[in-house]
Design a protein around this motif. Structure first.
Motif, short mmCIF file in Angstrom:
data_model
loop_
_atom_site.label_atom_id
_atom_site.label_comp_id
_atom_site.label_asym_id
_atom_site.label_seq_id
_atom_site.Cartn_x
_atom_site.Cartn_y
_atom_site.Cartn_z
N TRP A 37 0.83 -1.22 0.00
CA TRP A 37 0.00 0.00 0.00
C TRP A 37 0.86 1.26 0.00
N LEU A 38 1.83 1.31 0.91
CA LEU A 38 2.66 2.51 1.03
C LEU A 38 3.44 2.77 -0.25
N THR A 39 3.99 1.73 -0.84
CA THR A 39 4.78 1.90 -2.05
C THR A 39 3.93 2.45 -3.19
N LYS A 40 2.73 1.91 -3.34
CA LYS A 40 1.84 2.42 -4.39
C LYS A 40 1.48 3.88 -4.15
N GLU A 41 1.24 4.25 -2.91
CA GLU A 41 0.93 5.64 -2.59
C GLU A 41 2.14 6.54 -2.86
N ALA A 42 3.31 6.09 -2.43
CA ALA A 42 4.52 6.90 -2.60
C ALA A 42 4.83 7.14 -4.08
N LEU A 43 4.62 6.12 -4.89
CA LEU A 43 4.87 6.26 -6.33
C LEU A 43 3.95 7.30 -6.96
N LYS A 44 2.73 7.42 -6.45
CA LYS A 44 1.80 8.43 -6.96
C LYS A 44 2.33 9.84 -6.73
N TYR A 45 3.06 10.02 -5.65
CA TYR A 45 3.62 11.34 -5.34
C TYR A 45 4.87 11.64 -6.17
N GLY A 46 5.49 10.63 -6.75
CA GLY A 46 6.68 10.86 -7.54
C GLY A 46 7.94 10.23 -6.99
N VAL A 47 7.82 9.35 -6.00
CA VAL A 47 9.00 8.61 -5.53
C VAL A 47 9.61 7.87 -6.72
N GLN A 48 10.92 7.98 -6.89
CA GLN A 48 11.57 7.41 -8.06
C GLN A 48 12.30 6.10 -7.78
N TYR A 49 12.70 5.91 -6.54
CA TYR A 49 13.49 4.72 -6.23
C TYR A 49 12.86 3.95 -5.08
N VAL A 50 12.58 2.67 -5.33
CA VAL A 50 12.07 1.76 -4.30
C VAL A 50 13.19 0.77 -3.99
N TYR A 51 13.72 0.89 -2.79
CA TYR A 51 14.85 0.07 -2.36
C TYR A 51 14.34 -1.00 -1.40
N ALA A 52 14.43 -2.26 -1.79
CA ALA A 52 14.04 -3.39 -0.95
C ALA A 52 15.30 -3.99 -0.33
N ASP A 53 15.31 -4.05 0.99
CA ASP A 53 16.51 -4.50 1.71
C ASP A 53 16.12 -5.58 2.72
N ALA A 54 16.93 -6.62 2.83
CA ALA A 54 16.68 -7.71 3.77
C ALA A 54 17.56 -7.54 5.00
N TRP A 55 16.93 -7.61 6.17
CA TRP A 55 17.71 -7.58 7.42
C TRP A 55 18.35 -8.94 7.68
N SER A 56 17.73 -10.00 7.15
CA SER A 56 18.24 -11.36 7.35
C SER A 56 17.64 -12.28 6.30
N ALA A 57 18.32 -13.36 6.04
CA ALA A 57 17.72 -14.48 5.31
C ALA A 57 16.81 -15.24 6.26
N PRO A 58 15.87 -16.05 5.76
CA PRO A 58 15.10 -16.92 6.65
C PRO A 58 16.04 -17.76 7.52
N GLY A 59 15.61 -18.06 8.74
CA GLY A 59 16.48 -18.73 9.69
C GLY A 59 17.06 -20.04 9.21
N TYR A 60 16.28 -20.82 8.46
CA TYR A 60 16.76 -22.14 8.02
C TYR A 60 17.88 -22.04 6.99
N MET A 61 18.13 -20.84 6.45
CA MET A 61 19.24 -20.65 5.51
C MET A 61 20.53 -20.20 6.20
N LYS A 62 20.49 -20.08 7.53
CA LYS A 62 21.61 -19.45 8.24
C LYS A 62 22.33 -20.41 9.17
N SER A 63 23.52 -20.01 9.54
CA SER A 63 24.38 -20.86 10.36
C SER A 63 23.85 -21.04 11.78
N ASN A 64 23.01 -20.10 12.27
CA ASN A 64 22.45 -20.24 13.62
C ASN A 64 21.02 -20.75 13.63
N GLY A 65 20.44 -20.99 12.44
CA GLY A 65 19.11 -21.56 12.35
C GLY A 65 17.98 -20.64 12.76
#
Length: 485
Positions: free
Chosen positions: A134-162
């Protein structure tokens, strides 16, 4: 000298004298600051300014915390409107890794372990993503040009600590040994699927992609540790996966260190992995543990400061009151120094708006009440006028406490930002070299204790004059003024 210039000069000196006498006594000379702008000397290209609403802050804005539809619109206007708000052009979303939306968790698009890195992932899409859709669609209406998607972590089962919390690393990168196997390709596929859901299900083209956040820390929330060596190792998997999946136009971002010094160390490690640096379009860092005060040594053309805030100070809306970290003038200086000292192209605050008791956001929600901090107006002095594609040009001030930055806009105009950290107003004499800028229409916009990005702010600007001056104007003490040609 023209009569109109003489009249203006007399008026300006009277205003300055009155202002100074109120603050430091009668026997005071009015400072004149010579500002020189050279449009022929170019520095970094600007991508813009922005915020995040990760960890379900988008849901808070969308009414989860009691905000009515009319107040939701006001919050959106304050963040993204060029008429009444900051006009931000970058939105940083969070890619989830948790198994649910409990508390403020960001839910994964593959919350269950498929049984191994070579098994078919169990992807699911709820069309909401913690209200980030919802927020991204609204922001784009205002003229936001860059949508940056960032991951804080991979899912736990993909990691060394589970677990997706408490650090751990991607299984398979340099220095890890996981009994479950090598999950690097599976994680790359996971990130591509997130892009695909947004594009194919929601019609949103994510422009920038990151896979780390503060990899130098081990946190109790979604977090994943990585050295620069390990980040470079994963990039050699992720970059070709993006290309082969039809997302080669998505720009890769790394590495989101906690502070600028940590970012410098991680970059040096990453550069030792053959081909890793060349995969990146943006090198990113945060400003928490050390401020942006130096340029990174890299061939990467874009440097972004992607997260920074005053996380400890109690909620503070002031521009300049007690000299606190969270006050507006403090952030105006941080932004300007980041642009001029570290050649930053993109500058983001942590949270745009949320329910909070501290300065982690620019806007605070309390039931259906919105409170706007002066930090937002500090950003607006830049983001309203310095849009993507602008180029920073050389600007110098003759007085140390009057700090300046200047930008040539895409259309050939000029934006000059002046921060007067002194306690007395100054007369700014501006000379523009190397191109258009002489005698054109100049507007000024003021933020201080009495103004929030106010056009003119009660002070006039005049063009022309003697001694090479192209225009001049008053900048009150403890204020920021943007001159826009």
């Amino acid at each position: 000298m023209r009569l109109s210039t003489l009249i203006w000069s007399s008026f300006l000196q009277t205003c300055l004298a009155s202002h100074a006498q109120r603050h430091i006594g009668k026997n005071v000379s009015i400072p004149t600051v010579k500002i020189t702008v050279d449009k022929g000397t170019h520095f970094q290209v600007i991508d813009g300014f922005g915020v995040s609403e990760a960890f379900q802050r988008s849901a808070q804005m969308h009414g989860k915390a009691g905000l009515s539809p009319s107040s939701q619109r006001k919050a959106l206007d304050f963040l993204f409107s060029d008429e009444v708000g900051a006009g931000f052009t970058i939105l940083r979303n969070g890619i989830g890794s948790s198994t649910s939306y409990t508390l403020d968790f960001m839910k994964s698009i593959a919350p269950t372990d498929p049984g191994g890195p070579n098994s078919t992932a169990n992807y699911e899409w709820d069309g909401d993503d913690g209200s980030q859709v919802w927020l991204t669609k609204e922001a784009l209406k205002y003229g936001v040009q860059y949508v940056y998607a960032d991951a804080w972590s991979a899912p736990g089962y993909m990691k060394s600590n589970g677990n997706d919390t408490n650090g751990g690393s991607i299984c398979g990168v340099i220095g890890t040994s996981c009994t479950s196997g090598d999950w690097r390709q599976a994680y790359a596929n996971y990130l591509v699927q997130y892009l695909r859901f947004y594009k194919e299900k929601e019609g949103i083209a994510i422009t920038h992609l990151g896979f780390l956040n503060e990899p130098d820390l081990n946190q109790t929330y979604a977090s994943m540790q990585s050295s620069g060596f390990q980040a470079g190792d994963f990039l050699t998997i992720l970059a070709p996966t993006l290309k082969s999946s039809g997302f080669g136009d998505v720009k890769l971002v790394c590495c989101e260190a906690t502070g600028w010094n940590d970012g410098e160390d991680i970059l040096a490690e990453l550069q030792s992995i053959p081909g890793a640096e060349e995969t990146l379009s943006v090198y990113s860092s945060h400003g928490y543990s050390s401020n942006p005060a130096l340029p990174f040594k890299t061939s990467i053309s874009r440097i972004w400061q992607t997260e920074w805030a005053d996380l400890n100070g109690r909620w503070n809306v002031a521009w300049d009151n007690l000299g606190k970290e969270g006050e507006g003038i403090s952030w105006a200086n941080k932004i300007q120094q980041g642009l001029t000292l570290s050649s930053i192209s993109g500058f983001l605050y942590w949270i745009g708006a949320e329910t909070t008791t501290v300065n982690s956001a620019l806007i605070r929600f309390s039931n259906d009440t919105i409170s706007v901090s002066a930090r937002l107006w500090a950003f607006a002095q830049f983001s309203r006028f310095v849009k993507p594609g602008a180029v920073r040009v050389k600007a110098e001030s003759s007085v140390g406490y009057v700090r300046v930055s200047a930008f040539e806009t895409v259309g050939g105009g000029l934006v000059l930002n002046v921060i007067n950290n002194g306690h007395v107003g100054v007369k700014a004499d501006v000379e523009v070299l190397g191109g258009k800028g002489k005698g054109g229409n100049v507007t000024s916009w003021l933020t201080n204790n009495g103004n929030n990005l106010t056009m003119g702010g009660g002070f006039s600007v005049t063009s022309g004059g003697s001694g090479g001056v192209d225009f001049n104007g008053m900048v009150p003490g403890r204020s920021m003024m943007s001159f826009v040609l």
